[in-house]
Scaffold this motif. Structure first.
Motif, PDB file in Angstrom:
ATOM      1  N   GLU A 259       0.812  -1.175  -0.085  1.00  0.00           N
ATOM      2  CA  GLU A 259      -0.110   0.022  -0.022  1.00  0.00           C
ATOM      3  C   GLU A 259       0.859   1.288   0.023  1.00  0.00           C
ATOM      4  N   ALA A 260       1.854   1.220   0.600  1.00  0.00           N
ATOM      5  CA  ALA A 260       2.903   2.478   0.915  1.00  0.00           C
ATOM      6  C   ALA A 260       3.688   2.442  -0.329  1.00  0.00           C
ATOM      7  N   ASP A 261       3.766   1.290  -1.312  1.00  0.00           N
ATOM      8  CA  ASP A 261       4.436   1.253  -2.427  1.00  0.00           C
ATOM      9  C   ASP A 261       6.174   1.537  -2.097  1.00  0.00           C
ATOM     10  N   ILE A 262       6.716   0.608  -1.087  1.00  0.00           N
ATOM     11  CA  ILE A 262       7.867   0.893  -0.692  1.00  0.00           C
ATOM     12  C   ILE A 262       8.813  -0.197  -1.236  1.00  0.00           C
ATOM     13  N   SER A 263       9.905   0.016  -2.071  1.00  0.00           N
ATOM     14  CA  SER A 263      10.597  -0.831  -2.646  1.00  0.00           C
ATOM     15  C   SER A 263      11.592  -1.336  -1.856  1.00  0.00           C
ATOM     16  N   VAL A 264      12.171  -2.507  -2.092  1.00  0.00           N
ATOM     17  CA  VAL A 264      12.932  -3.289  -1.170  1.00  0.00           C
ATOM     18  C   VAL A 264      14.100  -3.889  -1.933  1.00  0.00           C
ATOM     19  N   MET A 265      15.520  -3.371  -1.613  1.00  0.00           N
ATOM     20  CA  MET A 265      16.613  -3.867  -1.942  1.00  0.00           C
ATOM     21  C   MET A 265      17.243  -4.826  -1.274  1.00  0.00           C
ATOM     22  N   ALA A 266      17.101  -6.090  -1.453  1.00  0.00           N
ATOM     23  CA  ALA A 266      17.485  -7.533  -1.008  1.00  0.00           C
ATOM     24  C   ALA A 266      19.027  -7.351  -1.220  1.00  0.00           C
ATOM     25  N   LEU A 267      19.707  -7.677  -0.168  1.00  0.00           N
ATOM     26  CA  LEU A 267      21.229  -7.584  -0.276  1.00  0.00           C
ATOM     27  C   LEU A 267      21.852  -8.965   0.094  1.00  0.00           C
ATOM     28  N   PRO A 268      21.754 -10.170  -0.609  1.00  0.00           N
ATOM     29  CA  PRO A 268      22.075 -11.614  -0.184  1.00  0.00           C
ATOM     30  C   PRO A 268      23.251 -11.649   0.156  1.00  0.00           C
ATOM     31  N   ALA A 269      24.222 -11.191  -0.405  1.00  0.00           N
ATOM     32  CA  ALA A 269      25.760 -11.318  -0.353  1.00  0.00           C
ATOM     33  C   ALA A 269      26.206 -10.829   1.129  1.00  0.00           C
ATOM     34  N   THR A 270      25.794  -9.754   1.360  1.00  0.00           N
ATOM     35  CA  THR A 270      26.161  -9.258   2.769  1.00  0.00           C
ATOM     36  C   THR A 270      25.049 -10.074   3.743  1.00  0.00           C
ATOM     37  N   ASP A 271      24.057 -10.231   3.637  1.00  0.00           N
ATOM     38  CA  ASP A 271      23.037 -10.866   4.549  1.00  0.00           C
ATOM     39  C   ASP A 271      23.083 -11.988   5.203  1.00  0.00           C
ATOM     40  N   LEU A 272      23.894 -12.778   3.975  1.00  0.00           N
ATOM     41  CA  LEU A 272      24.138 -14.212   4.056  1.00  0.00           C
ATOM     42  C   LEU A 272      25.266 -14.263   5.051  1.00  0.00           C
ATOM     43  N   HIS A 273      26.325 -13.363   4.935  1.00  0.00           N
ATOM     44  CA  HIS A 273      27.728 -13.454   5.383  1.00  0.00           C
ATOM     45  C   HIS A 273      27.528 -12.929   6.949  1.00  0.00           C
ATOM     46  N   LEU A 274      26.736 -12.184   7.410  1.00  0.00           N
ATOM     47  CA  LEU A 274      26.454 -11.316   8.703  1.00  0.00           C
ATOM     48  C   LEU A 274      25.303 -12.096   9.514  1.00  0.00           C
ATOM     49  N   GLY A 275      24.378 -12.631   8.885  1.00  0.00           N
ATOM     50  CA  GLY A 275      23.115 -13.069   9.570  1.00  0.00           C
ATOM     51  C   GLY A 275      23.197 -14.390  10.286  1.00  0.00           C
TER      52      GLY A 275
END
Length: 407
Positions: A259-275
């Protein structure tokens, strides 16, 4: 004509096309275009796509992984290590590293970049000013949007609020923020919108970067976006905390985001490393739920975030490699899913960052990439050579290769 690309594949299952370019614009697309051009490229059925878009990168802190390693691999140490290094950055240092990273990215077929550039009272505007300089120097090769980014927070780093306004006056294109690294998060968001409205700029936040969803502010951001009439002008990166929510709690958030039309930038290389660094077994992927967000009507993008620093100690600047990584990570390899991946590094981020006249259509800016593959649906999984990169109608990158198999 300035340029004609002959017999390129634009869509699977359709006839090959000639594409004519004049004065930086696409002026004709047809089965066959008569006449000649100053330069002609014989595509021979290879795939032609719009210029790739790197929608979330940090050029100013690229290529520093060896200086002070993040030994635990956690987000907390990445922030700590980088904060300790930043006061040592000189203008020449940032310039050299960011330039190297830029050229890595451009060679991969990227024609537009949105980069988050940091400043704080400890380092001043050293890096920020340098990125603005590179934006001007590289404008013939790539369009760069610069995000004013307060990595260390605003309220917890006195003096940063004033610097946010200064950064906008200096030429920042987008107002950035990081609610999870400041307190209180909602007031951080309120301030970002105040600045954005003052300057008429879009908003791009590092949002809810955590393994758990205990203290998230995405719902507040959605409501604030709607209240301020900013639908379609807000993007968020990371948003990893959503992966920890059960379906009954996640669904209404996704509906609110759409509804807010918010776009999401998924960042898999970083998030897999740190998460999920504290998980002792059954280790989670800790990446934002790309498929669920996509299916819920959220504009999904894939981006690199960092190249060889404490947050991401690897990478070549090739956004296609990041998209390839996202395919198994987010279960995007199915027959219905795979065609949705290429748009996550082309048309979706173009929409997210507000590009006009983007795409291979008559009248649009001639930003295109010719790939060494003949199937559009295989454009990511082939990891094809970018044979020609065309920016504003001009060939900026040309790659030739010779492979010999000796039997």
């Amino acid at each position: 004509m300035d340029l004609i690309i002959r017999q390129a594949r634009l869509k699977d299952g359709e006839d090959l096309k000639d594409i004519a370019v004049q004065a930086g614009k696409i002026v004709e697309i047809a089965d066959s275009i008569a006449g000649d051009a100053e330069r002609e490229i014989q595509a021979e059925g290879r795939v032609l796509i719009p210029g790739l878009i790197e929608s979330h990168i940090h050029l100013d802190k690229a290529l520093i992984a060896s200086r002070k390693p993040n030994k635990s691999g956690t987000l907390q140490e990445a922030i700590k290590v980088t904060a300790e290094l930043k006061p040592t950055f000189t203008k020449d240092d940032v310039y050299s590293r960011a330039k190297q990273a830029l050229e890595m990215i451009i060679k991969s077929g990227v024609t537009t970049i949105r980069t988050h550039s940091e400043f704080d009272p400890a380092q001043g505007f050293t890096g920020f000013e340098t990125i603005l300089q590179l934006k001007e120097e590289y404008k013939e090769l790539v369009d760069i949007q610069v995000v004013a980014f307060p990595q260390e927070g605003i309220f917890k780093a006195p003096g940063t609020e004033e610097m946010m306004y200064q950064a906008m006056d200096m030429g920042a294109d987008v107002v950035g923020g990081i609610p999870y690294n400041d307190a209180p998060a909602n007031e951080h968001i309120d301030l970002i919108f105040d600045i954005a409205k003052k300057y008429g700029k879009d908003v791009d936040l590092h949002q809810d970067f955590a393994d758990e969803a205990d203290d998230i502010s995405i719902e507040y951001l959605c409501k604030k976006t709607i209240a301020e009439g900013y639908q379609g002008r807000v993007s968020v990166g990371h948003l990893t905390a959503l992966h920890a929510l059960p379906e009954e709690k996640l669904r209404p958030i996704i509906e609110l985001m759409a509804e807010a039309d918010i776009s999401v930038m998924a960042l898999p290389a970083t998030d897999l490393h740190l998460g999920a660094r504290s998980d002792e077994y059954n280790v989670r992927r800790a990446v934002t739920p790309i498929r669920k967000l996509r299916d819920g009507g959220v504009n999904m993008c894939i981006a690199t975030n960092n190249i060889r620093n404490a947050f991401t100690p690897y990478g070549t600047g090739d956004i296609m490699q990041t998209a390839m990584l996202a395919i198994p990570v987010a279960h995007l390899g199915g027959a219905d899913d795979l065609p949705t991946v290429l748009p996550m590094i082309t048309t979706n981020p173009a929409r997210a960052i507000g590009l006009k006249n983007y795409g291979i259509e008559v009248g649009n800016q001639a930003d295109m990439v010719l790939l060494d593959t003949k199937v559009v649906n295989d454009a990511i999984i082939d990891l094809p050579t970018r044979l020609f990169v065309i920016k504003n109608g001009r060939v900026t990158i040309e790659t030739t290769k010779t492979v010999t198999v000796h039997r």
